[in-house]
Design a protein around this motif. Sequence first.
Motif, PDB file in Angstrom:
ATOM      1  N   GLY A  16      38.191  48.000  44.773  1.00 13.61           N
ATOM      2  CA  GLY A  16      38.454  46.712  44.311  1.00 13.61           C
ATOM      3  C   GLY A  16      39.327  46.011  44.889  1.00 13.61           C
ATOM      4  O   GLY A  16      40.236  46.681  45.957  1.00 13.61           O
ATOM      5  N   VAL A  18      42.451  43.071  45.558  1.00 14.87           N
ATOM      6  CA  VAL A  18      42.772  41.359  45.257  1.00 14.87           C
ATOM      7  C   VAL A  18      43.587  40.474  46.226  1.00 14.87           C
ATOM      8  O   VAL A  18      44.196  41.201  47.244  1.00 14.87           O
ATOM      9  CB  VAL A  18      44.178  42.524  44.305  1.00 14.87           C
ATOM     10  N   LEU A  51      43.779  35.996  38.520  1.00 15.21           N
ATOM     11  CA  LEU A  51      44.161  37.327  37.682  1.00 15.21           C
ATOM     12  C   LEU A  51      45.274  36.483  37.311  1.00 15.21           C
ATOM     13  O   LEU A  51      46.234  37.028  35.717  1.00 15.21           O
ATOM     14  CB  LEU A  51      44.377  38.347  38.243  1.00 15.21           C
ATOM     15  N   TYR A  60      43.695  36.423  42.663  1.00 14.27           N
ATOM     16  CA  TYR A  60      42.279  36.721  42.185  1.00 14.27           C
ATOM     17  C   TYR A  60      41.917  38.507  42.781  1.00 14.27           C
ATOM     18  O   TYR A  60      42.419  38.368  43.936  1.00 14.27           O
ATOM     19  CB  TYR A  60      41.504  35.580  43.446  1.00 14.27           C
ATOM     20  N   TYR A  61      40.832  38.553  41.941  1.00 16.18           N
ATOM     21  CA  TYR A  61      40.368  39.729  42.225  1.00 16.18           C
ATOM     22  C   TYR A  61      39.456  39.137  43.004  1.00 16.18           C
ATOM     23  O   TYR A  61      37.980  38.050  42.738  1.00 16.18           O
ATOM     24  CB  TYR A  61      39.276  40.476  40.814  1.00 16.18           C
TER      25      TYR A  61
END
Length: 174
Positions: A16, A18, A51, A60-61
């Motif tokens: 993921g 960020v 986030l 943000y993710y």
Amino acid sequence: MDSQDSELVRETTQVGVVVERRTLQNPWVDHAWMPVAVLVGVPVAAAWTALDETATVTRYYAGAADIEFFGADTTMYRENLRSQQPSLWVSLRHTNAPPGVLLQLVTADPSDAESLTESGTDIIEAVPMPSEIQQQLAAFVEAHHVERPFVKRKRDRAKLDAGRNWPSGTGDKE
């Protein structure tokens, strides 16, 4: 494993990403995007979930990305792992669709990251490589690295001289 077999090896892991959107005090640009972290695995959150938010920064993710490890690139991975701060490089590309950037690529190969900067339009940033990915990459290098001897090419002097238009009485001809 011989050199040809190692070049065909490929392993993929999902991560993921960020990113931050930072407000700028600039007459030409009102904000900037910056990759800040790579997460081990993929969270349940939807891409572009906020986030954290302050007056000037929203984190943000950005979504999921695959990191691909290739057997032919183990020398570069090994050098990255040996550096003082092993890194992953995240590439964001500007787009007209909201939120204004899209997650393009995550790589562990510094030479790939360098080649991504050639367009001059994408956002390429190094972020710290999580220790779990360092361990996975180290195991990949250990299993698939093939030492290749350095072979210095010799220039063919006749071809070099033939391609030059030497004015009479100059150059290094004897």
